[in-house]
Design a protein around this motif. Structure first.
Motif, mmCIF file in Angstrom:
data_model
loop_
_atom_site.group_PDB
_atom_site.id
_atom_site.type_symbol
_atom_site.label_atom_id
_atom_site.label_comp_id
_atom_site.label_asym_id
_atom_site.label_seq_id
_atom_site.Cartn_x
_atom_site.Cartn_y
_atom_site.Cartn_z
ATOM 1 N N ASP A 18 -46.362 9.732 70.709
ATOM 2 C CA ASP A 18 -47.424 9.136 72.025
ATOM 3 C C ASP A 18 -45.370 8.615 72.691
ATOM 4 O OD1 ASP A 18 -47.795 8.422 74.982
ATOM 5 O OD2 ASP A 18 -50.132 7.923 73.637
ATOM 6 N N LYS A 20 -44.851 7.200 75.608
ATOM 7 C CA LYS A 20 -44.918 6.896 76.873
ATOM 8 C C LYS A 20 -44.447 5.564 76.693
ATOM 9 C CE LYS A 20 -48.819 5.288 77.218
ATOM 10 N NZ LYS A 20 -50.305 5.115 77.470
ATOM 11 N N ASN A 21 -44.717 4.800 75.444
ATOM 12 C CA ASN A 21 -43.369 3.082 75.337
ATOM 13 C C ASN A 21 -42.133 3.488 75.254
ATOM 14 O OD1 ASN A 21 -46.102 1.847 75.953
ATOM 15 N ND2 ASN A 21 -46.423 1.495 73.522
ATOM 16 N N GLN A 22 -41.887 4.395 74.445
ATOM 17 C CA GLN A 22 -40.786 4.677 74.382
ATOM 18 C C GLN A 22 -39.829 4.676 75.366
ATOM 19 O OE1 GLN A 22 -39.345 7.769 71.538
ATOM 20 N NE2 GLN A 22 -41.172 8.236 70.815
ATOM 21 N N PHE A 23 -41.073 5.444 76.918
ATOM 22 C CA PHE A 23 -39.571 6.029 78.435
ATOM 23 C C PHE A 23 -39.884 4.711 78.330
ATOM 24 C CE2 PHE A 23 -40.276 10.352 77.099
ATOM 25 C CZ PHE A 23 -39.466 10.346 77.599
ATOM 26 N N LEU A 24 -40.971 3.596 78.523
ATOM 27 C CA LEU A 24 -41.368 2.540 79.020
ATOM 28 C C LEU A 24 -40.072 1.082 78.316
ATOM 29 C CD1 LEU A 24 -42.426 0.359 80.755
ATOM 30 C CD2 LEU A 24 -44.056 -0.305 78.658
ATOM 31 N N ARG A 145 -36.338 12.637 71.653
ATOM 32 C CA ARG A 145 -35.623 12.524 73.011
ATOM 33 C C ARG A 145 -34.525 11.278 72.729
ATOM 34 N NH1 ARG A 145 -41.124 13.191 73.506
ATOM 35 N NH2 ARG A 145 -41.703 12.801 71.151
ATOM 36 N N GLY A 219 -46.922 5.653 69.536
ATOM 37 C CA GLY A 219 -48.741 5.863 69.488
ATOM 38 C C GLY A 219 -49.055 5.550 68.027
#
Length: 490
Positions: A18, A20-24, A145, A219
């Motif tokens: 997941d 999401k937190n990498q992008f954050l 990524r 995640g």
């Protein structure tokens, strides 16, 4: 006794990332923190023209104001490398915000005093977080990524440069200092909740914290065991001793010194292409090459095109890889810089032959040529427009590969054991080169003329193309652990 479950036998939910937190985390470090680098790099381009209108400032003083941030970066690179290895990537980014805030504040309150401005530029340089922010971005990313995150750093530098150009076109330089000085304050606050990078935690024997960091980044349903095992294996035989002496001893292994030599070579080539001379002197450069319109307009356009180039490069990285992108980019830069040199040469000859410049020599207009005034107007328009066009295309090509890929390599190539020191050494040498390029640019223009200066940069671009094809490895599709053992284990 329990059998170890292989990756293919684990439930899909346990291996799915997941992001999401990498992008954050990347949004904070790349989208905000790395922008501060661009604001420092681009600031002299808008400061010097405004200072010239307000007070007398010599050519030597201008060159010091433009280049002194690189002196700060020289010391900052070494300090950053040591802090990054000892305290971690996250805390180092937070610490570097302090000299940035001090530098912007001192310049903003200097009232045009060149000495105070120079001290402020050195403080700005100390706070430039080029190496550590890049290492953080690469180390938090998974394989899929990593290219995007690594390239996003260069893109954010372009954002910072463009932001300063735009602000300088509409605001007084003191207000620009205020706006840019607030950015590191925001970075300091936003870094507080972010985790340390898993490779640094593993290197320092903090496996449990590394697992927590990976779980946050990948995640809660992600099984971290394989990635942790890979990081442990990449750490090598030298164990977790992170003292400076032990780290320096590690460079006796080919797995440490070979990627370092490649990094240093790539960054020296990158700086000698002349792009930072264009960035630091953008507004004055467009005046000197004879752009007749408001010079802030093509300078802002240059920043936007550089940003567009890094966006294109970020997208193309996944499709074409690092090596062909950097080689193609350097080759295009050579073409555009050579064409700029040729155009400037022929423009000078054209203006003299048609008595379109003030000269002490007797000037006789060729009547046959004078009659074709329509052709003369078209030629003059071409000579006015193409130099700016060539610089813009040159910066676009730079953004696509030469300006993006080296920073990605900075976070990828060297093993975690030596990455902090290696990135510090690389950036230290890079900033020495930038300082030389920026400090020498006005003197090269005076000594060997614009034609010789731009021709020199074109030759360097060509040499970088050859070096990239012959010596630089391709890392696309490889995990961080695989890349860090390309030249052997430690």
């Amino acid at each position: 006794m329990t059998n170890k479950v292989g990756p293919s036998e684990r439930p899909a939910a346990m291996t799915k990332v997941d992001p999401k937190n990498q992008f954050l985390a990347a949004a904070v470090v790349s989208g905000v923190a790395t922008v501060t680098i661009g604001t420092v790099l681009g600031f002299s381009a808008i400061l010097l023209p405004q200072l010239e209108q307000e007070q007398e400032i010599s050519k030597d003083e201008k060159s010091w104001v433009a280049s002194l941030s690189n002196i700060g970066q020289l010391f900052g690179a070494i300090i950053t490398g040591m802090l990054s290895s000892k305290l971690g990537r996250r805390y180092t980014i937070m610490i570097l915000c302090l000299p940035l805030i001090a530098g912007w504040t001192l310049i903003g309150l200097s009232e045009g005093n060149v000495l105070y401005i120079c001290i402020g530029r050195i403080l700005q340089g100390l706070g430039v977080m080029s190496s550590v922010s890049q290492v953080y971005l690469v180390e938090i990313a998974d394989t899929e990524r990593r290219g995007i995150f690594g390239a996003s750093g260069a893109m954010s530098v372009s954002v910072g440069i463009t932001l300063v150009y735009c602000l300088g076109a509409v605001l007084h330089w003191k207000l620009v200092c205020l706006v840019c000085g607030l950015i590191p304050v925001v970075v300091l606050v936003l870094m507080v909740p972010l985790p340390e990078t898993p490779p640094w935690l593993i290197l320092n024997g903090r496996r449990e914290d590394a697992e927590k960091s990976l779980s946050w980044l990948r995640g809660n349903n992600y099984d971290t065991s394989d990635e942790i095992d890979g990081l442990l294996a990449a750490q090598g035989r030298s164990g977790g001793d992170t003292s400076l002496i032990e780290t320096l001893k590690t460079f006796r292994f080919p797995g440490a010194h070979k990627p370092l030599l490649i990094l240093i070579s790539v960054f020296i080539f990158q700086q000698l292409t002349g792009t930072y001379a264009v960035i630091f002197y953008a507004v004055n450069l467009f005046k000197d090459i004879g752009v007749s319109t408001n010079p802030y307009v093509p300078a802002i356009l240059t920043g936007c095109i550089r940003l567009l180039g890094t966006l294109i490069g970020t997208v193309l990285l996944k499709k074409f890889g690092r090596k062909p992108l950097m080689a193609g980019s350097a080759l295009l830069m050579a073409v555009f810089m050579a064409s700029l040199a040729a155009t400037v040469h022929f423009k000078e000859d054209f203006l003299l032959r048609h008595c379109l410049v003030n000269t002490t020599q007797n000037c006789t207009v060729n009547t046959d040529l004078a009659e074709s005034s329509g052709n003369l107007d078209k030629l003059r328009m071409f000579y006015d427009i193409y130099p700016a066009f060539a610089v813009v295309l040159y910066m676009l090509a730079f953004g696509v590969g030469v300006g993006t890929v080296p920073w990605l390599f900075l976070g990828e190539l060297c093993p975690s054991k030596v990455k902090g020191v290696a990135s510090g050494i690389t950036v230290f040498i890079a900033f020495i080169t930038i300082f030389g390029v920026v400090k020498s640019f006005p003197f090269m223009i005076a000594l060997i003329m614009p034609v010789g200066t731009y021709g020199f940069y074109a030759v360097v671009c060509l040499l970088m193309t050859v070096f990239t094809i012959g010596c630089v490895p391709e890392t696309r599709g490889l995990s961080l652990a695989e890349i860090q053992t390309l030249y052997g284990t430690l």
